[in-house]
Write a protein that holds these residues in place. Structure first.
Motif, PDB file in Angstrom:
ATOM      1  N   ILE A 102      -4.537  -1.382  -2.861  1.00 59.20           N
ATOM      2  CA  ILE A 102      -5.755  -0.566  -2.830  1.00 59.20           C
ATOM      3  C   ILE A 102      -6.071  -0.138  -4.258  1.00 59.20           C
ATOM      4  CG2 ILE A 102      -6.764   1.608  -2.063  1.00 59.20           C
ATOM      5  CD1 ILE A 102      -5.369   1.273   0.559  1.00 59.20           C
ATOM      6  N   LYS A 114      -6.574  -8.236   3.597  1.00 58.79           N
ATOM      7  CA  LYS A 114      -7.208  -7.226   4.451  1.00 58.79           C
ATOM      8  C   LYS A 114      -6.681  -7.288   5.895  1.00 58.79           C
ATOM      9  CE  LYS A 114     -11.466  -8.674   3.909  1.00 58.79           C
ATOM     10  NZ  LYS A 114     -11.399  -9.854   3.036  1.00 58.79           N
ATOM     11  N   LEU A 166      -2.137   5.328   2.745  1.00 55.62           N
ATOM     12  CA  LEU A 166      -3.489   5.226   3.278  1.00 55.62           C
ATOM     13  C   LEU A 166      -3.557   6.164   4.468  1.00 55.62           C
ATOM     14  CD1 LEU A 166      -6.287   3.788   3.391  1.00 55.62           C
ATOM     15  CD2 LEU A 166      -5.257   2.141   4.935  1.00 55.62           C
ATOM     16  N   VAL A 200       0.854  -1.189   0.000  1.00 54.99           N
ATOM     17  CA  VAL A 200       0.000   0.000   0.000  1.00 54.99           C
ATOM     18  C   VAL A 200       0.888   1.237   0.000  1.00 54.99           C
ATOM     19  CG1 VAL A 200      -1.661   1.328   1.364  1.00 54.99           C
ATOM     20  CG2 VAL A 200      -1.949  -1.138   1.118  1.00 54.99           C
ATOM     21  N   ILE A 247     -10.314   4.137  -3.665  1.00 51.45           N
ATOM     22  CA  ILE A 247     -10.648   4.664  -2.336  1.00 51.45           C
ATOM     23  C   ILE A 247     -11.421   5.950  -2.518  1.00 51.45           C
ATOM     24  CG2 ILE A 247      -8.396   5.837  -2.123  1.00 51.45           C
ATOM     25  CD1 ILE A 247      -8.638   5.203   0.949  1.00 51.45           C
ATOM     26  N   LEU A 283      -9.630  -3.371  -1.557  1.00 50.61           N
ATOM     27  CA  LEU A 283      -8.338  -4.047  -1.564  1.00 50.61           C
ATOM     28  C   LEU A 283      -8.456  -5.321  -2.389  1.00 50.61           C
ATOM     29  CD1 LEU A 283      -5.549  -3.588  -0.008  1.00 50.61           C
ATOM     30  CD2 LEU A 283      -6.265  -5.530   1.380  1.00 50.61           C
ATOM     31  N   ALA A 287     -12.077   1.780   1.093  1.00 49.28           N
ATOM     32  CA  ALA A 287     -11.004   1.428   0.168  1.00 49.28           C
ATOM     33  C   ALA A 287     -11.233  -0.010  -0.284  1.00 49.28           C
ATOM     34  CB  ALA A 287      -9.645   1.557   0.851  1.00 49.28           C
ATOM     35  N   ILE A 317     -11.996  -1.130   4.862  1.00 51.42           N
ATOM     36  CA  ILE A 317     -11.210  -1.819   3.844  1.00 51.42           C
ATOM     37  C   ILE A 317     -12.065  -2.993   3.386  1.00 51.42           C
ATOM     38  CG2 ILE A 317      -9.128  -3.143   3.352  1.00 51.42           C
ATOM     39  CD1 ILE A 317      -8.306  -0.411   4.003  1.00 51.42           C
TER      40      ILE A 317
END
Lengths: 233, 325
Positions: free
Chosen positions: B208, B41, B23, B20, B211, B203, B201, B33
């Motif tokens: 990601i 996650k 975030l 990521v 978002i 995933l 967001a 998420i």
């Protein structure tokens, strides 16, 4: 039958009249075995925790070694400690052979693998996410570990009991490194062996009864502790 | 307190589980998420609060955070409630106890949270006697009791039945309103994201993909995988529709047309061969082979067509989403 019957009567009489020798031997037995168990717990619980929780190469091998160590013959430990403490041995200068200290060392050596293996097993029973959750609530590593040990306190109590049971009843190592010296290193098991070999069955039975009583008392205490724990739910 | 990360990466056995770039969860904000099983996650959540090994930087109020700082700020609720061998009240107080608060004080501060989560009446019970839903309520109360400035929730409702889940969702919403914390909610359920999160967001494969505001993200998938995740499982490729982008739709928005029914206005109509009719209790799902992949329709209409026969499906243009790729 007479031998057994008379022996029992005589044994009870010996205990009730407070035979000084018998009580001295009992006292030494408790002192040596409890000290050895405490040392084994101090060494074995952290090692068992590392084996249960750590992630490193060779962990399984060490666990297998600890499990094997549970069946370590006391005579082998006794032999090893004797050689170490022999006058010309590596630790001979300490002059510990045939002292209660030597017996504590040997018995701690017998109990430690038991404590390591059973501690690892006890901690395996706790939820695998337990430490993660405790840390997720803000616990430091040490506090999280403390919470884990608290969580496993009942099985850990059984671990201590198993360690004590193993050493209080063993005779091989106590005989080899203690020498069964009257008034110095004579414990219940070695005394019972000696009395039996001399044909003093009543005395031997008396020692046996005291050993049984100790085992019963320890188990009773632990069972009560466990029951109190489960009763509070 | 805001929490965020930069270049957060978790690898295991040479495989990247989570990567990521950035975030950020603002102070007092709830971010969900959303992702399918195995998307990473939980790993992302654990990495963000230093509960698993990762590389990259975690930020608290914009400053790089140490593990100790995160321990102070964060409380985590895991997917499965891990409770201690103790009473419900002592479990609720456990987070405070682990932070060095004395027993009586910890119990006093935990009690209102048991009440807020609707389990105050269970306080003297032993944790082992609780149902799954009750245990999760206690676990949430335990996390809220420490008054965390950051709360992370890892699929807290996943093991619960629908009624329990709805009730708990409402109670959690109310409890979060009392607490001004940044909240990260990991879930695979759109309804949970919708109920709790201002932003969501998506995933997929540890990254990601999308978002934004929850309502827009849930309704405007950015790519085919996000579309599937959001329930737009009927994919209509350009070869079928003649448009220059992939169009996606929810199966419940795809209506089967009778043989003689004219094409409805403002609709995209396409043909295919009915492969399967799956009863869904009240509704049926029709799996239709369009020649360019499978399309699904969920309908309550009476279906007389048998598998193998041709069928027409219509989707109102308002229900179509373009998925650029």
């Amino acid at each position: 039958m007479d031998v057994l019957g008379d022996g029992l009567v005589e044994a009870v009489r010996l205990l009730l009249t407070g035979d000084q020798d018998t009580w001295a031997i009992t006292g030494l037995t408790l002192r040596v075995s409890l000290t050895a168990t405490v040392i084994a717990l101090l060494i074995g619980v952290p090692l068992g925790a590392v084996l249960a929780l750590g992630r490193f190469r060779g962990r399984r091998v060490l666990l297998a070694i600890a499990n094997t160590g549970m069946g370590l013959p006391p005579v082998v430990v006794g032999l090893f400690v004797t050689v170490l403490l022999w006058r010309s041995g590596p630790l001979g200068a300490l002059g510990l052979l045939y002292t209660p200290t030597a017996m504590v060392i040997a018995q701690a050596g017998i109990a430690t693998p038991i404590v390591v293996a059973l501690t690892a097993a006890a901690l395996h029973q706790v939820d695998p996410d337990f430490l993660l959750q405790m840390r997720g609530l803000g616990a430091t590593r040490v506090r999280a570990l403390g919470a884990l040990l608290t969580e496993a306190k009942l099985p850990l109590l059984a671990v201590g009991m198993a360690g004590f049971g193993a050493v209080v009843s063993e005779v091989g190592a106590a005989q080899m490194v203690g020498g069964n010296l009257a008034g110095e290193t004579r414990v219940l098991t070695t005394a019972a062996v000696l009395a039996t070999s001399r044909g003093q069955f009543a005395l031997a039975i008396a020692f046996g009864l005291v050993l049984l009583a100790i085992a019963f008392a320890v188990n009773l205490a632990v069972t009560f502790a466990q029951h109190r724990q489960t009763a509070t739910r | 307190m805001s929490i965020g990360c930069r270049d957060l990466r978790v690898t295991a056995g040479g495989r990247t589980l989570v990567s990521v770039a950035a975030l950020d969860i603002d102070d007092g904000e709830t971010v969900a998420i959303l992702g399918p099983n195995g998307a990473g996650k939980s790993t992302l959540l654990r990495a963000l609060v230093h509960l698993t090994q990762s590389s990259g930087t975690v930020l608290l109020d914009g400053q790089p955070a140490t593990t100790t700082a995160l321990r102070h700020a964060v409380a985590a609720v895991l997917q499965r409630p891990v409770l201690q061998r103790a009473t419900v009240l002592d479990n609720a107080a456990a987070g405070l106890r682990l932070r060095g608060v004395r027993r009586a004080e910890a119990r006093r501060r935990a009690e209102p949270w048991l009440d807020a989560l609707g389990v105050a009446h269970l306080a003297p019970r032993h944790a082992r006697t609780l149902s799954g839903g009750e245990a999760q309520r206690v676990a949430i109360a335990r996390a809220l009791a420490v008054a965390p400035r950051v709360l992370v929730l890892d699929e807290p409702f996943s093991g619960l039945d629908a009624t329990t889940r709805t009730d708990l969702l409402a109670d959690l919403r109310a409890a979060l309103d009392r607490l001004s914390a940044s909240v990260l909610l990991v879930t695979h359920d759109r309804a949970e994201a919708h109920a709790l999160a201002q932003r969501t967001a998506l995933l997929v494969d540890g990254e990601i993909r999308q978002i934004g505001k929850t309502s827009s993200v849930l309704d405007e998938p950015a790519d085919p995988e996000c579309a599937t995740l959001l329930g737009f499982t009927t994919h209509l490729p350009p070869a079928l529709t003649g448009r220059d982008v992939l169009l996606v739709a929810r199966p419940e928005r795809c209506t089967p047309l009778g043989d003689t029914t004219p094409d409805p206005p403002d609709s995209l109509v396409f043909e295919g061969v009915l492969r399967r009719v799956v009863p869904l209790g009240g509704a049926v799902r029709l799996d239709v082979d369009t020649g360019h992949g499978l399309a699904a329709s969920v309908t309550t209409a009476d279906i007389t067509a048998a598998p193998g026969s041709p069928i027409r499906l219509a989707v109102n243009v308002d229900d179509l989403r373009a998925c650029g790729r």
